[in-house]
Scaffold this motif. Structure first.
Motif, PDB file in Angstrom:
ATOM      1  N   UNK A   1      27.458 -27.152  -2.088  1.00 51.10           N
ATOM      2  CA  UNK A   1      27.883 -27.936  -0.924  1.00 51.10           C
ATOM      3  C   UNK A   1      26.974 -27.761   0.279  1.00 51.10           C
ATOM      4  N   UNK A   2      25.971 -26.906   0.169  1.00 48.66           N
ATOM      5  CA  UNK A   2      25.086 -26.610   1.301  1.00 48.66           C
ATOM      6  C   UNK A   2      24.221 -27.824   1.645  1.00 48.66           C
ATOM      7  N   UNK A   3      24.172 -28.154   2.923  1.00 47.55           N
ATOM      8  CA  UNK A   3      23.391 -29.299   3.398  1.00 47.55           C
ATOM      9  C   UNK A   3      22.163 -28.882   4.186  1.00 47.55           C
ATOM     10  N   UNK A   4      22.209 -27.684   4.786  1.00 48.46           N
ATOM     11  CA  UNK A   4      21.079 -27.215   5.593  1.00 48.46           C
ATOM     12  C   UNK A   4      20.776 -25.755   5.279  1.00 48.46           C
ATOM     13  N   UNK A   5      19.484 -25.427   5.249  1.00 54.08           N
ATOM     14  CA  UNK A   5      19.027 -24.058   5.055  1.00 54.08           C
ATOM     15  C   UNK A   5      18.335 -23.597   6.326  1.00 54.08           C
ATOM     16  N   UNK A   6      18.720 -22.449   6.823  1.00 56.45           N
ATOM     17  CA  UNK A   6      18.074 -21.865   7.998  1.00 56.45           C
ATOM     18  C   UNK A   6      17.405 -20.561   7.560  1.00 56.45           C
ATOM     19  N   UNK A   7      16.083 -20.481   7.737  1.00 50.23           N
ATOM     20  CA  UNK A   7      15.310 -19.330   7.281  1.00 50.23           C
ATOM     21  C   UNK A   7      14.721 -18.613   8.483  1.00 50.23           C
ATOM     22  N   UNK A   8      14.960 -17.308   8.567  1.00 46.32           N
ATOM     23  CA  UNK A   8      14.450 -16.522   9.677  1.00 46.32           C
ATOM     24  C   UNK A   8      14.026 -15.148   9.195  1.00 46.32           C
TER      25      UNK A   8
ATOM     26  N   UNK B   1       7.840 -11.265   3.752  1.00 42.77           N
ATOM     27  CA  UNK B   1       7.970 -12.683   3.392  1.00 42.77           C
ATOM     28  C   UNK B   1       7.519 -12.929   1.954  1.00 42.77           C
ATOM     29  N   UNK B   2       8.294 -12.420   1.030  1.00 43.38           N
ATOM     30  CA  UNK B   2       7.996 -12.508  -0.396  1.00 43.38           C
ATOM     31  C   UNK B   2       8.263 -13.920  -0.904  1.00 43.38           C
ATOM     32  N   UNK B   3       7.205 -14.597  -1.334  1.00 41.82           N
ATOM     33  CA  UNK B   3       7.322 -15.985  -1.796  1.00 41.82           C
ATOM     34  C   UNK B   3       8.271 -16.114  -2.991  1.00 41.82           C
ATOM     35  N   UNK B   4       8.069 -15.294  -4.018  1.00 41.76           N
ATOM     36  CA  UNK B   4       8.879 -15.403  -5.229  1.00 41.76           C
ATOM     37  C   UNK B   4      10.351 -15.148  -4.934  1.00 41.76           C
ATOM     38  N   UNK B   5      10.633 -14.170  -4.090  1.00 38.11           N
ATOM     39  CA  UNK B   5      12.008 -13.835  -3.751  1.00 38.11           C
ATOM     40  C   UNK B   5      12.655 -14.964  -2.962  1.00 38.11           C
ATOM     41  N   UNK B   6      11.917 -15.516  -2.000  1.00 38.11           N
ATOM     42  CA  UNK B   6      12.457 -16.613  -1.194  1.00 38.11           C
ATOM     43  C   UNK B   6      12.729 -17.843  -2.053  1.00 38.11           C
ATOM     44  N   UNK B   7      11.789 -18.212  -2.912  1.00 37.03           N
ATOM     45  CA  UNK B   7      11.968 -19.402  -3.743  1.00 37.03           C
ATOM     46  C   UNK B   7      13.084 -19.203  -4.764  1.00 37.03           C
ATOM     47  N   UNK B   8      13.274 -17.985  -5.238  1.00 37.30           N
ATOM     48  CA  UNK B   8      14.365 -17.700  -6.171  1.00 37.30           C
ATOM     49  C   UNK B   8      15.709 -17.993  -5.525  1.00 37.30           C
TER      50      UNK B   8
ATOM     51  N   UNK C   1      16.177 -19.993  -2.712  1.00 39.38           N
ATOM     52  CA  UNK C   1      16.230 -21.400  -2.318  1.00 39.38           C
ATOM     53  C   UNK C   1      16.649 -22.282  -3.490  1.00 39.38           C
ATOM     54  N   UNK C   2      16.242 -21.925  -4.686  1.00 40.90           N
ATOM     55  CA  UNK C   2      16.565 -22.732  -5.870  1.00 40.90           C
ATOM     56  C   UNK C   2      18.057 -22.767  -6.171  1.00 40.90           C
ATOM     57  N   UNK C   3      18.850 -21.914  -5.541  1.00 43.37           N
ATOM     58  CA  UNK C   3      20.290 -21.919  -5.754  1.00 43.37           C
ATOM     59  C   UNK C   3      20.973 -23.057  -4.990  1.00 43.37           C
ATOM     60  N   UNK C   4      20.252 -23.654  -4.062  1.00 43.38           N
ATOM     61  CA  UNK C   4      20.839 -24.674  -3.205  1.00 43.38           C
ATOM     62  C   UNK C   4      20.281 -26.053  -3.542  1.00 43.38           C
ATOM     63  N   UNK C   5      20.999 -27.124  -3.182  1.00 46.18           N
ATOM     64  CA  UNK C   5      20.550 -28.475  -3.523  1.00 46.18           C
ATOM     65  C   UNK C   5      19.158 -28.790  -2.968  1.00 46.18           C
ATOM     66  N   UNK C   6      18.369 -29.508  -3.739  1.00 43.95           N
ATOM     67  CA  UNK C   6      17.016 -29.861  -3.304  1.00 43.95           C
ATOM     68  C   UNK C   6      17.033 -30.779  -2.085  1.00 43.95           C
ATOM     69  N   UNK C   7      18.125 -31.516  -1.897  1.00 44.83           N
ATOM     70  CA  UNK C   7      18.210 -32.434  -0.762  1.00 44.83           C
ATOM     71  C   UNK C   7      18.607 -31.725   0.535  1.00 44.83           C
ATOM     72  N   UNK C   8      18.907 -30.442   0.465  1.00 50.63           N
ATOM     73  CA  UNK C   8      19.287 -29.709   1.673  1.00 50.63           C
ATOM     74  C   UNK C   8      18.115 -29.671   2.650  1.00 50.63           C
ATOM     75  N   UNK C   9      18.391 -29.904   3.923  1.00 50.08           N
ATOM     76  CA  UNK C   9      17.374 -29.890   4.963  1.00 50.08           C
ATOM     77  C   UNK C   9      17.025 -28.453   5.309  1.00 50.08           C
TER      78      UNK C   9
ATOM     79  N   UNK D   1       6.559 -24.174   4.468  1.00 49.11           N
ATOM     80  CA  UNK D   1       6.273 -25.587   4.193  1.00 49.11           C
ATOM     81  C   UNK D   1       5.450 -25.720   2.912  1.00 49.11           C
ATOM     82  N   UNK D   2       4.383 -24.949   2.795  1.00 48.51           N
ATOM     83  CA  UNK D   2       3.534 -25.014   1.600  1.00 48.51           C
ATOM     84  C   UNK D   2       4.314 -24.646   0.346  1.00 48.51           C
ATOM     85  N   UNK D   3       5.094 -23.592   0.419  1.00 49.63           N
ATOM     86  CA  UNK D   3       5.827 -23.139  -0.765  1.00 49.63           C
ATOM     87  C   UNK D   3       6.824 -24.187  -1.229  1.00 49.63           C
ATOM     88  N   UNK D   4       7.516 -24.829  -0.301  1.00 50.17           N
ATOM     89  CA  UNK D   4       8.483 -25.850  -0.688  1.00 50.17           C
ATOM     90  C   UNK D   4       7.812 -27.086  -1.269  1.00 50.17           C
ATOM     91  N   UNK D   5       6.548 -27.274  -0.936  1.00 46.09           N
ATOM     92  CA  UNK D   5       5.785 -28.393  -1.498  1.00 46.09           C
ATOM     93  C   UNK D   5       5.102 -28.012  -2.806  1.00 46.09           C
TER      94      UNK D   5
END
Length: 214
Positions: free
Chosen positions: A75-82, A113-120, A122-130, A149-153
């Motif tokens: 149900x998540x619509x937005x992701x906030x990363x800090x 800022x571990x890329x693999x950990x962050x992407x692991x 993020x993949x739990x949430x909908x791809x359409x989430x802002x 930005x690069x990692x999500x692309x």
């Protein structure tokens, strides 16, 4: 004092509303001395570091990730990363009347800022989430905006500072930009990327992050 009803004494003293405290209560605990502690974990769920907030200091986590959400993952619509839970708490306190955080997920990364950990995560949430990054106005914060930005692309880029310029290496090419002009928006324009991440920072550039308002 882990009860949502009672709240956290330190956050009460800093003017954080009970509504905002409830959003983050699952990620915080209060020790006997009144310090707030947030555990950051690795890919196996093991605690690898902690963020600690006391009356006189804030200690950030060097590694790991902490993530939580008041909504179910689907149900998540937005992701906030800090880089810190306290930075997000103060951001939400500033914007709670203008943004509905009921369907948001909050991701706090350590200094590594571990890329693999962050992407692991993020993949739990909908791809359409802002996705919003909340890394502050510092140069390190702006570079982190670009890394996410690069990692999500599905790509990556490296950054270094040479004198008063930021040098970005992307797809085998180097792109130079003055430090004062460097931002996610300008970087995306320079390298020809469609920006898919938004940044959330204080309007006043003299204030690095929302926690600085306290």
């Amino acid at each position: 004092m882990n009860s949502v009803k009672e709240g956290f004494e330190l956050l009460d003293s800093l003017g954080i509303s009970k509504e905002v405290q409830q959003l983050f209560s699952a990620g915080l605990r209060e020790d006997a001395s009144g310090r707030l502690i947030a555990n950051y974990r690795d890919e196996k769920g093991r605690v690898v570091d902690q963020e600690i907030l006391a009356v006189s200091k804030q200690k950030l986590s060097s590694c790991g990730i902490l993530h939580l959400s008041p909504a179910l993952p689907e149900s998540v619509r937005t992701l906030f990363i800090s880089d810190a839970i306290m930075h997000l708490i103060f951001m939400v306190q500033r914007k709670i009347g203008r943004i509905d955080f009921s369907y948001a997920a909050f991701l706090m990364v350590g200094a590594n800022l571990d890329k693999d950990l962050l992407m692991m995560v993020i993949e739990r949430y909908p791809k359409k989430a802002k996705t919003y990054t909340v890394f502050g106005h510092s140069l390190i914060g702006r570079i982190r905006d670009c890394k996410v930005q690069h990692w999500l692309k599905g790509s990556d880029g490296s950054f270094r500072v040479a004198g008063n310029k930021v040098v970005a290496q992307f797809k085998g090419k180097e792109f130079w930009m003055k430090v004062g002009e460097f931002s996610l928006r300008n970087h995306c324009r320079q390298v020809g990327l469609r920006q898919m991440v938004s940044t959330c920072k204080p309007i006043d550039k003299n204030i690095d992050n929302f926690y600085s308002f306290s």
